[in-house]
Design a protein around this motif. Structure first.
Motif, PDB file in Angstrom:
ATOM      1  N   PHE A  22      49.383  27.535  12.669  1.00 13.74           N
ATOM      2  CA  PHE A  22      50.178  28.552  11.993  1.00 13.74           C
ATOM      3  C   PHE A  22      49.914  29.953  12.543  1.00 13.74           C
ATOM      4  O   PHE A  22      50.832  30.686  12.861  1.00 13.74           O
ATOM      5  N   TRP A  23      48.655  30.328  12.638  1.00 13.19           N
ATOM      6  CA  TRP A  23      48.322  31.716  12.965  1.00 13.19           C
ATOM      7  C   TRP A  23      48.529  32.103  14.412  1.00 13.19           C
ATOM      8  O   TRP A  23      49.085  33.141  14.715  1.00 13.19           O
ATOM      9  N   PHE A  24      48.059  31.271  15.339  1.00 11.54           N
ATOM     10  CA  PHE A  24      48.087  31.672  16.747  1.00 11.54           C
ATOM     11  C   PHE A  24      48.974  30.780  17.609  1.00 11.54           C
ATOM     12  O   PHE A  24      49.018  30.941  18.818  1.00 11.54           O
ATOM     13  N   SER A  25      49.650  29.833  16.999  1.00 12.90           N
ATOM     14  CA  SER A  25      50.534  28.902  17.708  1.00 12.90           C
ATOM     15  C   SER A  25      49.815  28.085  18.778  1.00 12.90           C
ATOM     16  O   SER A  25      50.397  27.724  19.782  1.00 12.90           O
ATOM     17  N   PHE A  26      48.503  27.816  18.557  1.00 10.79           N
ATOM     18  CA  PHE A  26      47.787  26.920  19.457  1.00 10.79           C
ATOM     19  C   PHE A  26      48.360  25.520  19.279  1.00 10.79           C
ATOM     20  O   PHE A  26      48.720  25.124  18.167  1.00 10.79           O
ATOM     21  N   LYS A  27      48.437  24.771  20.360  1.00  7.10           N
ATOM     22  CA  LYS A  27      48.929  23.402  20.273  1.00  7.10           C
ATOM     23  C   LYS A  27      47.759  22.428  20.260  1.00  7.10           C
ATOM     24  O   LYS A  27      46.849  22.526  21.069  1.00  7.10           O
ATOM     25  N   ASP A  28      47.804  21.514  19.309  1.00  6.58           N
ATOM     26  CA  ASP A  28      46.826  20.439  19.207  1.00  6.58           C
ATOM     27  C   ASP A  28      47.560  19.125  19.440  1.00  6.58           C
ATOM     28  O   ASP A  28      48.743  18.998  19.123  1.00  6.58           O
TER      29      ASP A  28
END
Length: 82
Positions: free
Chosen positions: A23-29
């Protein structure tokens, strides 16, 4: 309905995988879910989720796995272990 983007799915292999964006930093997991038949005839679900970047995800992947397992339990009426 967990906000996961499924990129690969196989009915024959009983698996699906994909990505989810923080949500916050749009990191992809990345995640993968595999279902296997257990010896007693029930099903076993293996869920894994891992961050692509960084040393810590602040528990986001563990929470994602718990949310999926809880959703499966709710949908199937299964009891929660321990």
């Amino acid at each position: 309905d967990l906000g996961w983007r499924i990129t690969t799915a196989s009915r024959d292999s009983l698996m699906f995988e994909g990505t989810v964006e923080s949500f916050w930093f749009s990191f992809k997991d990345d995640f993968v879910v595999r279902i296997t038949e257990a010896e007693n005839g029930s099903s076993a679900i293996d869920v894994r989720s891992v961050s692509r970047v960084g040393l810590s995800d602040l528990g986001a992947n563990a929470e994602r796995v718990r949310a999926f397992i809880d959703a499966v339990r709710d949908a199937t009426g299964s009891a929660r272990d321990g």
